[in-house]
Design a protein around this motif. Structure first.
Motif, short mmCIF file in Angstrom:
data_model
loop_
_atom_site.label_atom_id
_atom_site.label_comp_id
_atom_site.label_asym_id
_atom_site.label_seq_id
_atom_site.Cartn_x
_atom_site.Cartn_y
_atom_site.Cartn_z
N THR A 11 8.83 -6.13 0.44
CA THR A 11 8.55 -6.24 -0.99
C THR A 11 8.54 -7.73 -1.33
O THR A 11 8.84 -8.58 -0.47
N TYR B 54 0.93 -4.96 -3.00
CA TYR B 54 1.61 -3.66 -3.02
C TYR B 54 0.64 -2.50 -2.87
O TYR B 54 -0.49 -2.54 -3.34
N ALA C 128 5.53 -0.99 -2.22
CA ALA C 128 5.87 -1.90 -1.14
C ALA C 128 4.58 -2.56 -0.65
O ALA C 128 3.48 -2.14 -1.01
#
Length: 180
Positions: A133, A86, A91
């Protein structure tokens, strides 16, 4: 265009089964020795990696992706987007997309090279079209060589989810040279 939902379930089960088998096999990570790759074409090296005869590169462990298919001019990598990938916005970081696509693209080029030839990336272009994700369990980067000249090669790739959704696409231009 995304595939019908029933096909997505089939892809997810297939991709999960491949990942489970790969992890259960106890894959070694490392760099092949010169003796292990002597006289092998790019395709032969990739097929040996898929078979577990050569170690998977360390970046595969770090970024949680693996080579799943290799044939002349085409390779497929499977990645597992995770929380460790991430960015600050919650994300998957664009660098993860780029590394997965770059790996597939470069290997598509290398898959057509005979023993004694090597390549280096001259240009890499990545287009991210939707975020990832860890809710998406797997993506696959499928790269194909674009037929061309002898000193340069180009390839393109698509990064898709098990439901057929496109997450990114990219292209590369590579210089080809003698490895010695």
């Amino acid at each position: 265009m995304p595939e019908p939902r029933s096909a997505a379930v089939d892809h997810l089960a297939e991709w999960q089964a491949f990942d489970d088998a790969w992890r259960a096999r106890g894959v070694r990570f490392g760099v092949a020795t010169p003796e292990q790759v002597a006289g092998k074409s790019g395709l032969q090296m990739f097929q040996a990696m898929v078979a577990g005869e050569l170690p998977a590169p360390p970046v595969s462990r770090t970024l949680d992706f693996l080579l799943v298919e290799a044939e002349a001019g085409r390779v497929v990598f499977q990645g597992k987007p995770g929380f460790a990938h991430y960015n600050p916005m919650g994300a998957v970081h664009g660098g993860w997309f780029a590394t997965l696509l770059d790996s597939a693209l470069g290997c598509a080029v290398a898959s057509i090279l005979p023993a004694g030839k090597a390549y280096t990336t001259a240009e890499l272009k990545v287009n991210i079209v939707r975020p990832l994700t860890d809710k998406i369990p797997f993506v696959r980067a499928e790269a194909h060589i674009i037929p061309g000249g002898g000193r340069m090669a180009t390839a393109d790739a698509r990064l898709t989810g098990p439901d057929g959704k496109l997450y990114a696409h990219g292209s590369t231009t590579c210089f080809i040279f003698d490895a010695n």
